[in-house]
Design a protein around this motif. Structure first.
Motif, mmCIF file in Angstrom:
data_model
loop_
_atom_site.group_PDB
_atom_site.id
_atom_site.type_symbol
_atom_site.label_atom_id
_atom_site.label_comp_id
_atom_site.label_asym_id
_atom_site.label_seq_id
_atom_site.Cartn_x
_atom_site.Cartn_y
_atom_site.Cartn_z
ATOM 1 N N MET A 132 33.345 87.887 6.766
ATOM 2 C CA MET A 132 34.321 88.405 5.628
ATOM 3 C C MET A 132 33.041 88.838 4.865
ATOM 4 S SD MET A 132 36.935 88.817 4.696
ATOM 5 C CE MET A 132 38.092 89.233 2.669
ATOM 6 N N GLU A 133 33.411 90.149 4.757
ATOM 7 C CA GLU A 133 32.522 90.633 3.904
ATOM 8 C C GLU A 133 32.694 89.967 1.835
ATOM 9 O OE1 GLU A 133 32.052 95.390 5.105
ATOM 10 O OE2 GLU A 133 34.285 94.330 4.952
ATOM 11 N N ASN A 134 31.408 90.454 1.109
ATOM 12 C CA ASN A 134 31.766 89.199 -0.299
ATOM 13 C C ASN A 134 32.735 90.119 -0.565
ATOM 14 O OD1 ASN A 134 28.972 88.022 0.494
ATOM 15 N ND2 ASN A 134 27.878 89.835 -0.771
ATOM 16 N N VAL A 135 33.081 89.882 -1.667
ATOM 17 C CA VAL A 135 34.392 90.258 -2.900
ATOM 18 C C VAL A 135 33.560 89.758 -3.991
ATOM 19 C CG1 VAL A 135 36.594 89.651 -3.215
ATOM 20 C CG2 VAL A 135 36.283 88.969 -0.809
ATOM 21 N N ILE A 136 33.628 90.572 -4.714
ATOM 22 C CA ILE A 136 33.480 90.524 -6.362
ATOM 23 C C ILE A 136 34.481 91.341 -6.757
ATOM 24 C CG2 ILE A 136 32.045 91.668 -7.900
ATOM 25 C CD1 ILE A 136 30.047 91.817 -5.419
#
Length: 76
Positions: free
Chosen positions: A1-5
C-alpha cells in the motif's frame, strides 16, 4: 500500500469522515493539519487545491469524502 496522506483542518466534519473511513478499513495514514502548519497549507495550495479534506494516495488525489473514488483507488 502506498503512503496515504490526509490534509485536514481542525473543525472539519468531512475531514473526520475521511479519517474514520480509513481507520475502519484498517488503512494507516498521515494527517497533515493545514491550520497548524504553514508548510502543509502550502503543499495543498501548490497542488492547486483550495479545500480540505484532501487525501493523497500515491499519485491519486481525492477531494472531500468521496467513497466512489476511495473504492477505485484502494481496491486497485
Amino acid at each position: 500500500m502506498e503512503n496515504v496522506i490526509v490534509y485536514t483542518s481542525t473543525n472539519c466534519p468531512n475531514c473526520k469522515s475521511v479519517k474514520s473511513f480509513l481507520a475502519d478499513k484498517g488503512i494507516a495514514y498521515e494527517e497533515r493539519n493545514i491550520e497548524t502548519s504553514d508548510e502543509f497549507a502550502q503543499q495543498v495550495w501548490d497542488m492547486g487545491v483550495r479545500a480540505v479534506p484532501l487525501t493523497v494516495i500515491g499519485e491519486h488525489r481525492i477531494l472531500g469524502m468521496n467513497k466512489t473514488q476511495f473504492a477505485k483507488v484502494l481496491d486497485a
